[in-house]
Write an enzyme that holds these catalytic residues in place. Sequence first.
Site, PDB file in Angstrom:
ATOM      1  N   ASP A 117      -0.383  10.075  16.071  1.00 23.01           N
ATOM      2  CA  ASP A 117      -0.104  11.470  16.383  1.00 23.01           C
ATOM      3  C   ASP A 117      -0.861  11.953  17.619  1.00 23.01           C
ATOM      4  OD1 ASP A 117       1.372  11.392  14.059  1.00 23.01           O
ATOM      5  OD2 ASP A 117       0.114  12.793  12.936  1.00 23.01           O
ATOM      6  N   ARG A 163       0.844  -1.206   0.000  1.00 14.60           N
ATOM      7  CA  ARG A 163       0.000   0.000   0.000  1.00 14.60           C
ATOM      8  C   ARG A 163       0.872   1.247   0.000  1.00 14.60           C
ATOM      9  NH1 ARG A 163      -3.783   1.176   4.301  1.00 14.60           N
ATOM     10  NH2 ARG A 163      -2.358   0.327   5.855  1.00 14.60           N
ATOM     11  N   GLY A 186       3.112  17.455  17.522  1.00 16.20           N
ATOM     12  CA  GLY A 186       2.184  16.325  17.643  1.00 16.20           C
ATOM     13  C   GLY A 186       2.783  14.978  17.251  1.00 16.20           C
ATOM     14  N   GLN A 187       4.117  14.923  17.093  1.00 13.95           N
ATOM     15  CA  GLN A 187       4.724  13.665  16.618  1.00 13.95           C
ATOM     16  C   GLN A 187       6.016  13.320  17.355  1.00 13.95           C
ATOM     17  OE1 GLN A 187       5.160  13.790  12.254  1.00 13.95           O
ATOM     18  NE2 GLN A 187       3.645  12.151  12.258  1.00 13.95           N
ATOM     19  N   GLN A 234       8.110  17.617  14.269  1.00 14.23           N
ATOM     20  CA  GLN A 234       6.749  18.012  13.864  1.00 14.23           C
ATOM     21  C   GLN A 234       5.863  18.044  15.100  1.00 14.23           C
ATOM     22  OE1 GLN A 234       5.083  19.119  11.188  1.00 14.23           O
ATOM     23  NE2 GLN A 234       3.158  19.010  12.312  1.00 14.23           N
ATOM     24  N   TYR A 238       6.794   9.643  16.407  1.00 15.10           N
ATOM     25  CA  TYR A 238       7.147   9.414  14.997  1.00 15.10           C
ATOM     26  C   TYR A 238       8.476  10.123  14.656  1.00 15.10           C
ATOM     27  CZ  TYR A 238       6.220   9.192   9.907  1.00 15.10           C
ATOM     28  OH  TYR A 238       6.284   8.961   8.553  1.00 15.10           O
TER      29      TYR A 238
HETATM   30  N1  CAA Z   1       2.908  24.579  15.615  1.00 14.31           N
HETATM   31  C1  CAA Z   1       2.434  25.276  16.678  1.00 14.31           C
HETATM   32  N2  CAA Z   1       1.209  25.097  17.167  1.00 14.31           N
HETATM   33  C2  CAA Z   1       0.417  24.232  16.566  1.00 14.31           C
HETATM   34  C3  CAA Z   1       0.830  23.462  15.456  1.00 14.31           C
HETATM   35  C4  CAA Z   1       2.133  23.686  14.971  1.00 14.31           C
HETATM   36  N3  CAA Z   1       2.609  23.018  13.913  1.00 14.31           N
HETATM   37  N4  CAA Z   1      -0.166  22.636  15.074  1.00 14.31           N
HETATM   38  C5  CAA Z   1      -1.192  22.882  15.928  1.00 14.31           C
HETATM   39  N5  CAA Z   1      -0.834  23.834  16.820  1.00 14.31           N
HETATM   40  C6  CAA Z   1      -1.635  24.396  17.873  1.00 14.31           C
HETATM   41  C7  CAA Z   1      -3.012  24.765  17.346  1.00 14.31           C
HETATM   42  O1  CAA Z   1      -2.968  26.030  16.733  1.00 14.31           O
HETATM   43  C8  CAA Z   1      -3.849  24.730  18.608  1.00 14.31           C
HETATM   44  O2  CAA Z   1      -3.624  25.906  19.360  1.00 14.31           O
HETATM   45  P1  CAA Z   1      -4.879  26.769  19.880  1.00 14.31           P
HETATM   46  O3  CAA Z   1      -5.671  25.821  20.701  1.00 14.31           O
HETATM   47  O4  CAA Z   1      -4.205  27.848  20.643  1.00 14.31           O
HETATM   48  O5  CAA Z   1      -5.571  27.206  18.638  1.00 14.31           O
HETATM   49  C9  CAA Z   1      -3.209  23.611  19.418  1.00 14.31           C
HETATM   50  O6  CAA Z   1      -1.906  23.423  18.879  1.00 14.31           O
HETATM   51  C10 CAA Z   1      -3.963  22.316  19.323  1.00 14.31           C
HETATM   52  O7  CAA Z   1      -4.064  21.963  17.931  1.00 14.31           O
HETATM   53  P2  CAA Z   1      -5.133  20.929  17.422  1.00 14.31           P
HETATM   54  O8  CAA Z   1      -6.503  21.498  17.566  1.00 14.31           O
HETATM   55  O9  CAA Z   1      -4.743  20.417  16.081  1.00 14.31           O
HETATM   56  O10 CAA Z   1      -4.944  19.805  18.568  1.00 14.31           O
HETATM   57  P3  CAA Z   1      -5.419  18.341  18.594  1.00 14.31           P
HETATM   58  O11 CAA Z   1      -5.018  17.797  19.920  1.00 14.31           O
HETATM   59  O12 CAA Z   1      -6.800  18.178  18.102  1.00 14.31           O
HETATM   60  O13 CAA Z   1      -4.506  17.643  17.459  1.00 14.31           O
HETATM   61  C11 CAA Z   1      -2.562  16.889  16.437  1.00 14.31           C
HETATM   62  C12 CAA Z   1      -3.120  17.656  17.612  1.00 14.31           C
HETATM   63  C13 CAA Z   1      -3.076  15.442  16.444  1.00 14.31           C
HETATM   64  C14 CAA Z   1      -1.050  16.870  16.590  1.00 14.31           C
HETATM   65  C15 CAA Z   1      -2.967  17.586  15.123  1.00 14.31           C
HETATM   66  O14 CAA Z   1      -2.563  18.940  15.183  1.00 14.31           O
HETATM   67  C16 CAA Z   1      -2.318  16.956  13.925  1.00 14.31           C
HETATM   68  O15 CAA Z   1      -2.756  15.921  13.432  1.00 14.31           O
HETATM   69  N6  CAA Z   1      -1.251  17.568  13.394  1.00 14.31           N
HETATM   70  C17 CAA Z   1      -0.550  17.087  12.220  1.00 14.31           C
HETATM   71  C18 CAA Z   1       0.593  16.213  12.618  1.00 14.31           C
HETATM   72  C19 CAA Z   1       1.305  15.774  11.352  1.00 14.31           C
HETATM   73  O16 CAA Z   1       1.784  16.568  10.561  1.00 14.31           O
HETATM   74  N7  CAA Z   1       1.368  14.486  11.124  1.00 14.31           N
HETATM   75  C20 CAA Z   1       1.991  14.003   9.949  1.00 14.31           C
HETATM   76  C21 CAA Z   1       1.332  12.720   9.569  1.00 14.31           C
HETATM   77  S1  CAA Z   1       1.893  12.158   7.975  1.00 14.31           S
HETATM   78  C22 CAA Z   1       3.457  11.664   8.252  1.00 14.31           C
HETATM   79  O17 CAA Z   1       3.936  11.614   9.345  1.00 14.31           O
HETATM   80  C23 CAA Z   1       4.216  11.231   7.032  1.00 14.31           C
HETATM   81  C24 CAA Z   1       5.490  11.914   6.962  1.00 14.31           C
HETATM   82  O18 CAA Z   1       6.542  11.281   7.189  1.00 14.31           O
HETATM   83  C25 CAA Z   1       5.568  13.323   6.527  1.00 14.31           C
END
Ligand code: CAA
Length: 240
Positions: free
Chosen positions: A88, A12, A143-144, A141, A147
């Site tokens: 995440d 996949r 939230g990671q 990153q 990872y």
């Molecule tokens: N930098 C600073 N602050 C951030 C931020 C960032 N990059 N991302 C989110 N925040 C802040 C938000 O603005 C929010 O602040 P406020 O409450 O003051 O507005 C706070 O953090 C909470 O954010 P969320 O509402 O998103 O929080 P959550 O708990 O619902 O979710 C999370 C958190 C699960 C980490 C979600 O933000 C998310 O999924 N982020 C993306 C993570 C990511 O990029 N994963 C990659 C997956 S793909 C991969 O990994 C493949 C690869 O190799 C590239």
Amino acid sequence: MTRVAIVTGGTRGIGEAISLALKDLGYTVAANYAGNDEKAKAFTEATGIAAYKWDVGDHEATLAGVAQVEADLGPVDVVVNNAGITRDGVLHRMTFENWNEVIRVNLGGCFNMAKATFPGMRERGWGRIVNIGSINGQAGQYGQVNYAAAKSGIHGFTKALAQEGAKFGVTVNAIAPGYIDTEMVAAVPAPVLEKIVAKIPVGRLGHAEEIARGVAFLCSEDAGFVTGSTMSINGGQHMY
Ligand code: CAA
């Protein structure tokens, strides 16, 4: 006799594209997968590439899985450690299980696969190992922590094993993909993903085939002088 390649998580997403690219290179490919039987069956029917089920995070299961591939297809000369998962979440909400599972599969999988295949490559004097890291292992990153730590570990693992393999004709390299249009990235909440894509200079998500072409080069005869390197394929999102 053609060379035998194993691609973990090979039925996949990015792994599927890698399996096909290695088949095009003339290798006999075994695609490992851990869970989705239906998709693996459809993949084998569509491509003719055999799929083998085991959890790469499980040491004994990996030794047994590779032994089965070798019994069916012959000694393994090429390994692409692509299998990876995300769990995440911000640290203050991340459970120990979510930490441990990502380290166990993403980083532990590389160790388990290398234990099963590197000694044979070393003895035969030729091998290619390509580990799929991530931009998020290079840059971190939000939230990671799990990872990013696992992927960053993969980059260190690559450079260490490359030093052990070099004089035996075994190259070990990494690819660090950026955000690619796979199911894994589609699972990122849309508003978050929009902000990420806005920071990619090329202006779009990458395609799995764009990663696979890099892997195919590193697995080819031509790449014998490339070892311990990381090829970043990320649309310019992170440069160093
Ligand atoms: N930098 C600073 N602050 C951030 C931020 C960032 N990059 N991302 C989110 N925040 C802040 C938000 O603005 C929010 O602040 P406020 O409450 O003051 O507005 C706070 O953090 C909470 O954010 P969320 O509402 O998103 O929080 P959550 O708990 O619902 O979710 C999370 C958190 C699960 C980490 C979600 O933000 C998310 O999924 N982020 C993306 C993570 C990511 O990029 N994963 C990659 C997956 S793909 C991969 O990994 C493949 C690869 O190799 C590239």
